[in-house]
Design a protein around this motif. Sequence first.
Motif, PDB file in Angstrom:
ATOM      1  N   GLY A  21     134.800 120.263   4.825  1.00 40.24           N
ATOM      2  CA  GLY A  21     134.668 121.493   4.043  1.00 40.24           C
ATOM      3  C   GLY A  21     133.375 122.259   4.253  1.00 40.24           C
ATOM      4  N   GLU A  22     132.536 121.782   5.183  1.00 34.27           N
ATOM      5  CA  GLU A  22     131.247 122.430   5.425  1.00 34.27           C
ATOM      6  C   GLU A  22     131.146 122.929   6.862  1.00 34.27           C
ATOM      7  N   ILE A  23     130.307 123.948   7.035  1.00 28.73           N
ATOM      8  CA  ILE A  23     129.989 124.444   8.369  1.00 28.73           C
ATOM      9  C   ILE A  23     128.543 124.035   8.661  1.00 28.73           C
ATOM     10  N   THR A  24     128.284 123.562   9.855  1.00 22.80           N
ATOM     11  CA  THR A  24     126.922 123.144  10.178  1.00 22.80           C
ATOM     12  C   THR A  24     126.033 124.383  10.303  1.00 22.80           C
ATOM     13  N   PRO A  25     124.747 124.222  10.032  1.00 20.70           N
ATOM     14  CA  PRO A  25     123.832 125.358  10.189  1.00 20.70           C
ATOM     15  C   PRO A  25     123.830 125.893  11.620  1.00 20.70           C
ATOM     16  N   GLU A  40     128.269 143.583  16.039  1.00 21.51           N
ATOM     17  CA  GLU A  40     129.168 143.511  14.887  1.00 21.51           C
ATOM     18  C   GLU A  40     128.339 143.280  13.621  1.00 21.51           C
ATOM     19  N   TYR A  41     127.511 144.264  13.280  1.00 24.18           N
ATOM     20  CA  TYR A  41     126.552 144.109  12.194  1.00 24.18           C
ATOM     21  C   TYR A  41     127.217 143.948  10.833  1.00 24.18           C
ATOM     22  N   GLU A  42     128.174 144.785  10.543  1.00 22.35           N
ATOM     23  CA  GLU A  42     128.847 144.696   9.245  1.00 22.35           C
ATOM     24  C   GLU A  42     129.608 143.374   9.135  1.00 22.35           C
ATOM     25  N   TRP A  43     130.317 143.000  10.198  1.00 21.39           N
ATOM     26  CA  TRP A  43     131.051 141.739  10.217  1.00 21.39           C
ATOM     27  C   TRP A  43     130.075 140.583   9.970  1.00 21.39           C
ATOM     28  N   THR A  44     128.919 140.629  10.640  1.00 19.04           N
ATOM     29  CA  THR A  44     127.927 139.556  10.512  1.00 19.04           C
ATOM     30  C   THR A  44     127.410 139.445   9.087  1.00 19.04           C
ATOM     31  N   GLU A  45     127.097 140.575   8.501  1.00 14.10           N
ATOM     32  CA  GLU A  45     126.602 140.554   7.124  1.00 14.10           C
ATOM     33  C   GLU A  45     127.652 139.980   6.177  1.00 14.10           C
ATOM     34  N   ASN A  46     128.904 140.378   6.365  1.00  9.57           N
ATOM     35  CA  ASN A  46     129.989 139.828   5.548  1.00  9.57           C
ATOM     36  C   ASN A  46     130.145 138.328   5.783  1.00  9.57           C
ATOM     37  N   PHE A  47     130.046 137.914   7.037  1.00 12.24           N
ATOM     38  CA  PHE A  47     130.146 136.487   7.362  1.00 12.24           C
ATOM     39  C   PHE A  47     129.057 135.699   6.639  1.00 12.24           C
ATOM     40  N   ILE A  48     127.808 136.182   6.720  1.00 11.83           N
ATOM     41  CA  ILE A  48     126.706 135.479   6.064  1.00 11.83           C
ATOM     42  C   ILE A  48     126.972 135.375   4.562  1.00 11.83           C
ATOM     43  N   GLN A  53     127.891 129.706   1.626  1.00 16.19           N
ATOM     44  CA  GLN A  53     128.100 128.648   0.635  1.00 16.19           C
ATOM     45  C   GLN A  53     128.766 127.421   1.236  1.00 16.19           C
ATOM     46  N   LYS A  54     129.290 127.553   2.451  1.00 10.51           N
ATOM     47  CA  LYS A  54     129.926 126.420   3.130  1.00 10.51           C
ATOM     48  C   LYS A  54     128.903 125.548   3.868  1.00 10.51           C
ATOM     49  N   ILE A  55     127.647 126.000   3.916  1.00 11.18           N
ATOM     50  CA  ILE A  55     126.592 125.203   4.551  1.00 11.18           C
ATOM     51  C   ILE A  55     126.110 124.175   3.535  1.00 11.18           C
ATOM     52  N   ASN A  56     125.846 122.976   3.996  1.00  8.83           N
ATOM     53  CA  ASN A  56     125.329 121.926   3.124  1.00  8.83           C
ATOM     54  C   ASN A  56     124.109 122.462   2.378  1.00  8.83           C
ATOM     55  N   ALA A  57     124.024 122.172   1.089  1.00  5.35           N
ATOM     56  CA  ALA A  57     122.969 122.709   0.226  1.00  5.35           C
ATOM     57  C   ALA A  57     121.570 122.396   0.748  1.00  5.35           C
ATOM     58  N   TYR A  59     120.477 122.527   3.739  1.00  6.23           N
ATOM     59  CA  TYR A  59     120.088 123.453   4.820  1.00  6.23           C
ATOM     60  C   TYR A  59     120.414 124.908   4.508  1.00  6.23           C
ATOM     61  N   ARG A  60     121.116 125.136   3.440  1.00  9.41           N
ATOM     62  CA  ARG A  60     121.693 126.458   3.159  1.00  9.41           C
ATOM     63  C   ARG A  60     120.670 127.586   3.105  1.00  9.41           C
ATOM     64  N   GLN A  61     119.666 127.458   2.253  1.00 10.37           N
ATOM     65  CA  GLN A  61     118.751 128.592   2.060  1.00 10.37           C
ATOM     66  C   GLN A  61     117.981 128.919   3.335  1.00 10.37           C
ATOM     67  N   ASN A  62     117.584 127.895   4.065  1.00  8.66           N
ATOM     68  CA  ASN A  62     116.876 128.125   5.318  1.00  8.66           C
ATOM     69  C   ASN A  62     117.775 128.854   6.322  1.00  8.66           C
ATOM     70  N   ALA A  63     119.017 128.431   6.412  1.00  9.14           N
ATOM     71  CA  ALA A  63     119.973 129.078   7.324  1.00  9.14           C
ATOM     72  C   ALA A  63     120.223 130.527   6.916  1.00  9.14           C
ATOM     73  N   ILE A  64     120.354 130.766   5.625  1.00  9.55           N
ATOM     74  CA  ILE A  64     120.562 132.138   5.146  1.00  9.55           C
ATOM     75  C   ILE A  64     119.357 133.003   5.497  1.00  9.55           C
ATOM     76  N   ASN A  65     118.162 132.519   5.198  1.00  7.44           N
ATOM     77  CA  ASN A  65     116.952 133.294   5.479  1.00  7.44           C
ATOM     78  C   ASN A  65     116.814 133.605   6.965  1.00  7.44           C
ATOM     79  N   TYR A  66     117.000 132.590   7.787  1.00 10.95           N
ATOM     80  CA  TYR A  66     116.864 132.792   9.230  1.00 10.95           C
ATOM     81  C   TYR A  66     117.907 133.782   9.755  1.00 10.95           C
ATOM     82  N   ASN A  67     119.140 133.605   9.349  1.00 11.32           N
ATOM     83  CA  ASN A  67     120.214 134.462   9.874  1.00 11.32           C
ATOM     84  C   ASN A  67     120.158 135.887   9.331  1.00 11.32           C
TER      85      ASN A  67
END
Length: 190
Positions: A21-25, A40-48, A53-57, A59-67
């Motif tokens: 149920g999770e996606i790796t960072p 695909e900027y809009e697609w990317t923003e929607n994806f993020i 929330q599917k990233i393990n907690a 690593y989640r915030q770091n992955a969000i910030n970086y991406n």
Amino acid sequence: AEELFDLYNISLEKETIFINGEITPWSFKNIVTNSLRLKEYEWTENFINDYSQKINATYRQNAINYNLATLNFYKKDFKKVIPQLQKVIYDEEYYGLASKSQLMVSYYELKEFEVLISFCDSFRINLKRNKSISDYNKKRYQMLIFYTKKLINSQEIENTKLQKLKDEINNSICVNKNWLLEKVDELLIN
């Protein structure tokens, strides 16, 4: 890149990219990078927003910030890149190197040359001292620092020297080669 983008979309739709149920960072980052290369900027923003929330907690915030920083970087919204990257925890080599590279470009684009020179010096020392970075990657990032400093000092030099610099960059293995070449071309035009 387009085929990979399609495959990522299929794997998201069919949920085959998820592990328990999770996606790796790293899968998350790869999807973001691929979609950004296709602009695909809009697609990317929607994806993020939709899949972070599917990233393990852990690593989640770091992955969000970086991406998010990477999204803003590709959109050339450099004023947003810097504060976003300041939130990234550099506990992994790739985040650290890629983030520092994005910071260098952002400082240059914002004409923050004094900050950039200081940042380049500290980054160079960090590369020299860090034993976990391969010699090959050290060389690639050291070349980015070297050529970025040359760009700063090349604002008023003649076209023949700029052309020589362009040839050097083109034949190098440095990181962000396309960006460096674009900046030299801008100087050649002016």
